[in-house]
Write a protein that holds these residues in place. Structure first.
Motif, PDB file in Angstrom:
ATOM      1  N   UNK A 136       0.820  -1.217   0.000  1.00  0.00           N
ATOM      2  CA  UNK A 136       0.000   0.000   0.000  1.00  0.00           C
ATOM      3  C   UNK A 136       0.854   1.266   0.000  1.00  0.00           C
ATOM      4  N   UNK A 137       2.057   1.161   0.515  1.00  0.00           N
ATOM      5  CA  UNK A 137       2.893   2.336   0.763  1.00  0.00           C
ATOM      6  C   UNK A 137       3.815   2.667  -0.406  1.00  0.00           C
ATOM      7  N   UNK A 138       4.340   1.644  -1.065  1.00  0.00           N
ATOM      8  CA  UNK A 138       5.351   1.871  -2.100  1.00  0.00           C
ATOM      9  C   UNK A 138       4.717   2.353  -3.404  1.00  0.00           C
ATOM     10  N   UNK A 139       5.357   3.300  -4.117  1.00  0.00           N
ATOM     11  CA  UNK A 139       4.843   3.769  -5.410  1.00  0.00           C
ATOM     12  C   UNK A 139       4.726   2.607  -6.399  1.00  0.00           C
ATOM     13  N   UNK A 140       3.643   2.520  -7.176  1.00  0.00           N
ATOM     14  CA  UNK A 140       3.440   1.384  -8.087  1.00  0.00           C
ATOM     15  C   UNK A 140       4.592   1.171  -9.068  1.00  0.00           C
ATOM     16  N   UNK A 141       5.187   2.255  -9.582  1.00  0.00           N
ATOM     17  CA  UNK A 141       6.247   2.109 -10.571  1.00  0.00           C
ATOM     18  C   UNK A 141       7.580   1.722  -9.949  1.00  0.00           C
ATOM     19  N   UNK A 142       7.649   1.720  -8.612  1.00  0.00           N
ATOM     20  CA  UNK A 142       8.880   1.328  -7.926  1.00  0.00           C
ATOM     21  C   UNK A 142       8.717   0.050  -7.100  1.00  0.00           C
ATOM     22  N   UNK A 143       7.508  -0.470  -7.035  1.00  0.00           N
ATOM     23  CA  UNK A 143       7.254  -1.535  -6.079  1.00  0.00           C
ATOM     24  C   UNK A 143       8.088  -2.784  -6.357  1.00  0.00           C
ATOM     25  N   UNK A 144       8.318  -3.085  -7.649  1.00  0.00           N
ATOM     26  CA  UNK A 144       9.143  -4.249  -7.968  1.00  0.00           C
ATOM     27  C   UNK A 144      10.557  -4.088  -7.450  1.00  0.00           C
ATOM     28  N   UNK A 145      11.142  -2.912  -7.666  1.00  0.00           N
ATOM     29  CA  UNK A 145      12.522  -2.678  -7.236  1.00  0.00           C
ATOM     30  C   UNK A 145      12.637  -2.571  -5.716  1.00  0.00           C
ATOM     31  N   UNK A 146      11.642  -1.935  -5.079  1.00  0.00           N
ATOM     32  CA  UNK A 146      11.681  -1.840  -3.613  1.00  0.00           C
ATOM     33  C   UNK A 146      11.504  -3.215  -2.988  1.00  0.00           C
ATOM     34  N   UNK A 147      10.553  -3.992  -3.504  1.00  0.00           N
ATOM     35  CA  UNK A 147      10.334  -5.351  -2.989  1.00  0.00           C
ATOM     36  C   UNK A 147      11.570  -6.205  -3.186  1.00  0.00           C
ATOM     37  N   UNK A 148      12.188  -6.074  -4.356  1.00  0.00           N
ATOM     38  CA  UNK A 148      13.392  -6.860  -4.621  1.00  0.00           C
ATOM     39  C   UNK A 148      14.542  -6.453  -3.708  1.00  0.00           C
ATOM     40  N   UNK A 149      14.676  -5.147  -3.457  1.00  0.00           N
ATOM     41  CA  UNK A 149      15.746  -4.682  -2.567  1.00  0.00           C
ATOM     42  C   UNK A 149      15.556  -5.236  -1.162  1.00  0.00           C
ATOM     43  N   UNK A 150      14.299  -5.179  -0.667  1.00  0.00           N
ATOM     44  CA  UNK A 150      14.018  -5.744   0.656  1.00  0.00           C
ATOM     45  C   UNK A 150      14.230  -7.250   0.668  1.00  0.00           C
ATOM     46  N   UNK A 151      13.828  -7.909  -0.432  1.00  0.00           N
ATOM     47  CA  UNK A 151      13.954  -9.361  -0.497  1.00  0.00           C
ATOM     48  C   UNK A 151      15.414  -9.803  -0.570  1.00  0.00           C
ATOM     49  N   UNK A 152      16.250  -9.013  -1.248  1.00  0.00           N
ATOM     50  CA  UNK A 152      17.679  -9.351  -1.298  1.00  0.00           C
ATOM     51  C   UNK A 152      18.261  -9.397   0.107  1.00  0.00           C
ATOM     52  N   UNK A 153      17.890  -8.414   0.908  1.00  0.00           N
ATOM     53  CA  UNK A 153      18.375  -8.378   2.289  1.00  0.00           C
ATOM     54  C   UNK A 153      17.775  -9.520   3.090  1.00  0.00           C
ATOM     55  N   UNK A 154      16.471  -9.717   2.956  1.00  0.00           N
ATOM     56  CA  UNK A 154      15.770 -10.726   3.750  1.00  0.00           C
ATOM     57  C   UNK A 154      16.137 -12.148   3.333  1.00  0.00           C
ATOM     58  N   UNK A 155      15.979 -12.447   2.033  1.00  0.00           N
ATOM     59  CA  UNK A 155      16.242 -13.799   1.555  1.00  0.00           C
ATOM     60  C   UNK A 155      17.729 -14.084   1.433  1.00  0.00           C
ATOM     61  N   UNK A 156      18.518 -13.025   1.185  1.00  0.00           N
ATOM     62  CA  UNK A 156      19.967 -13.229   1.211  1.00  0.00           C
ATOM     63  C   UNK A 156      20.428 -13.688   2.579  1.00  0.00           C
ATOM     64  N   UNK A 157      19.766 -13.157   3.608  1.00  0.00           N
ATOM     65  CA  UNK A 157      20.079 -13.593   4.975  1.00  0.00           C
ATOM     66  C   UNK A 157      19.706 -15.055   5.189  1.00  0.00           C
ATOM     67  N   UNK A 158      18.669 -15.532   4.485  1.00  0.00           N
ATOM     68  CA  UNK A 158      18.300 -16.953   4.586  1.00  0.00           C
ATOM     69  C   UNK A 158      19.428 -17.820   4.053  1.00  0.00           C
ATOM     70  N   UNK A 159      20.050 -17.385   2.947  1.00  0.00           N
ATOM     71  CA  UNK A 159      21.197 -18.128   2.411  1.00  0.00           C
ATOM     72  C   UNK A 159      22.329 -18.196   3.433  1.00  0.00           C
ATOM     73  N   UNK A 160      22.568 -17.072   4.104  1.00  0.00           N
ATOM     74  CA  UNK A 160      23.605 -17.041   5.142  1.00  0.00           C
ATOM     75  C   UNK A 160      23.212 -17.939   6.315  1.00  0.00           C
TER      76      UNK A 160
END
Length: 426
Positions: A342-366
Motif C-alpha cells: 500500500x505504501x510503495x509507489x506502483x512504478x517502484x514496487x518491484x525494485x523496492x520489494x526486490x531490494x528488501x527481499x535481497x536483504x531478507x532472503x539473502x540472509x536466509x542463504x547465510x
C-alpha cells in the motif's frame, strides 16, 4: 474484456484462480521443505553441513539476482514472468525423481536443482508481489494477503505430514515429484487469469544500475522500511539457522522417524494458521505498527523451546515452540507485507520489494550455511541454542526503532485516497 487494467475482488474469479495456483504451489513447497533434506539424509546420507547448504543454495540467487530482478520485473508484464518461472521450477524439481529412478541421483544434482529453483523463485516472488495490486484494490490487499498467507500456513501444516507419508510409501523423491507437479498446476491457473495488466510506465529507460539504485534509495531513506529490512535479515539468519537443521536434529539427535518428523512439523504449522486468524484482529485492536511489534516480540522467546526437545513427550517442546513462534511471525508478516504494497509507489514496487527481499532472503542463504556449518562443528542442539538466542536479540532492532512509537504504519497518498473514496461510496 477491455484493454484497461481490471481490479477484481478477493471473491472474484481472477483472484480465486491466482489463489488456487499459489496454494497448490505452496503445498508443493511445504512437501519439499521436508522431502529435500530427507532425500539428503536418508537416500544420500549427507552430513549436517550439506543439509544446511541445500537451504543456502536455494536462497543464494537472491544475493546474485535479487536487485536486477526488481528492475527487470518493473520493465515487464508480471504474469508472463511468473509463467516462465513455474515452467523452470517444474523442470528443475522434476529432474530429481527422474535421476533417482535412473539410479544417478547425486548431492551435486540436488544442489543444482535447489539453485535453479531458487533462481526461478527470485523472479516469481518479485513479480508476484508487484502483480497482486493489479488483481486487488488497496482496500482489499490485507484480505488478499491474509488469504495467501493462510494458504502458506495451511501448506506448512499439511505439507510436512504429507511428505512423511509420501516418503514412507513411495520413497523420499516422491515428495519432490509432488512439488514439481504443483508448479504445473500453478502455471495452468496463471494461464487462465484474464486480467489485463497495466503496461509498464512509459519512462525513459536508464542504465540497470540506476534503476536498481532507485529502489535501494527509497528503501534505505525510509526509516520504517529500513528498520523492517534490517530486522528481517537478522531474524531470517536465526530462523533459517534453526530450520535448515531441524530435520537432521529430529532424526539423528532426537531419534524420530520420518512419519513422526512429518507429524511434528505439521503440528508446528498450526502456528501459521493461528497467525493468519490473528493478523486482522490484532491490527484493528492495536494498530498495524503496534500489532506487528507485539507479534514479533512475543514470538521470539518461543524459539528457546526448540533445543529443549527430547524423545517421546519431549517433542512437545518443539511443537509448542513452533506454534507460538509461527503464530507471531506469520501475523506480523501479513501486516508488514500489506503495508509495503500500500505504501510503495506502483512504478517502484518491484525494485523496492526486490531490494528488501535481497536483504531478507539473502540472509536466509547465510542462515542456512551458518546453521549447517555450526551444526557440524559445535553440534546440532548447541546450534539451536545459538540461533534461538539470536532470534530473541533481533527484536531489539524493533524496540529501538521509530516503529516503537507508532500505532499504525504510514500510508501513501494513493492508499489514503482509495480508503476515503471507499468510505464515500459506502
Amino acid at each position: 474484456m477491455t484493454g484497461k487494467p481490471y481490479q477484481g475482488s478477493v471473491a472474484g474469479r481472477e483472484f480465486r484462480l491466482f489463489w488456487f495456483g499459489e496454494t497448490t504451489s505452496l503445498l508443493g513447497n511445504g512437501i519439499a521443505v521436508v522431502a529435500l533434506p530427507l532425500v539428503a539424509v536418508v537416500t544420500l546420507h549427507a552430513d549436517t553441513f550439506v543439509i544446511g547448504l541445500l537451504t543456502s543454495v536455494a536462497y543464494l540467487p537472491w544475493l546474485v539476482l535479487g536487485l536486477p530482478a526488481g528492475a527487470w520485473v518493473d520493465r515487464l508484464p508480471r504474469r508472463p514472468v511468473m509463467l516462465f518461472c513455474d515452467a523452470v521450477s517444474f523442470v528443475a524439481f522434476g529432474s530429481v525423481p527422474v535421476a533417482a529412478w535412473a539410479g544417478v541421483l547425486t548431492i551435486p544434482h540436488l544442489l543444482v536443482a535447489a539453485f535453479i529453483g531458487g533462481c526461478a523463485n527470485v523472479f516469481f516472488t518479485t513479480a508476484h508481489r508487484a502483480y497482486l495490486p493489479t488483481l486487488l484494490s488497496d482496500a482489499e490487499l490485507l484480505a488478499g494477503n491474509a488469504r495467501l498467507q493462510g494458504s502458506e500456513s495451511t501448506a506448512e501444516v499439511i505439507g510436512p505430514g504429507l511428505a512423511g507419508l509420501l516418503v514412507q510409501a513411495f520413497g523420499a523423491v516422491a515428495g519432490l515429484l509432488a512439488n514439481a507437479l504443483s508448479f504445473a498446476v500453478s502455471w495452468l491457473c496463471l494461464r487462465a487469469v484474464r486480467t489485463t495488466e497495466p503496461p509498464p510506465r512509459a519512462v525513459r529507460r536508464r542504465r540497470l544500475r540506476t534503476e536498481v539504485g532507485d529502489g535501494l534509495r527509497f528503501l534505505f531513506q525510509d526509516p520504517v522500511l529500513r528498520t523492517l529490512a534490517v530486522f528481517s535479515a537478522v531474524s531470517n539468519i536465526a530462523l533459517t539457522g534453526m530450520s535448515s537443521i531441524e530435520v537432521a536434529f529430529l532424526v539423528r539427535t532426537v531419534g524420530a522417524g520420518e512419519a513422526v518428523v512429518g507429524a511434528v512439523l505439521t503440528l508446528c504449522g498450526l502456528g501459521g494458521v493461528l497467525g493468519v486468524l490473528l493478523s486482522n484482529r490484532v491490527s484493528q485492536r492495536f494498530g498495524t505498527a503496534r500489532a506487528a511489534l507485539i507479534c514479533q516480540v512475543g514470538a521470539a522467546p518461543f524459539t528457546l523451546l526448540f533445543p529443549l526437545t527430547g524423545p517421546g513427550a519431549g517433542l512437545a517442546f518443539f511443537v509448542v515452540g513452533g506454534v507460538g513462534g509461527g503464530a507471531g511471525v506469520v501475523a506480523a508478516s501479513i501486516i508488514t507485507d500489506t503495508f509495503r504494497q500500500r505504501y510503495c509507489p506502483p512504478d517502484l514496487i518491484g525494485r523496492i520489494s526486490a531490494s528488501a527481499a535481497v536483504i531478507s532472503f539473502g540472509a536466509i542463504a547465510v542462515g542456512g550455511l551458518l546453521g549447517g556449518a555450526l551444526g557440524e562443528l559445535s553440534g546440532v542442539r548447541e546450534t539451536l541454542w545459538m540461533m534461538s538466542g539470536l532470534q530473541v536479540l533481533s527484536t531489539v532492532i524493533l524496540l529501538f526503532s521509530p516503529i516503537r512509537k507508532m500505532r499504525d504504519f504510514p500510508e501513501s497518498e494513493r492508499a489514503i485516497f482509495a480508503a476515503e473514496a471507499g468510505k464515500v461510496m459506502s
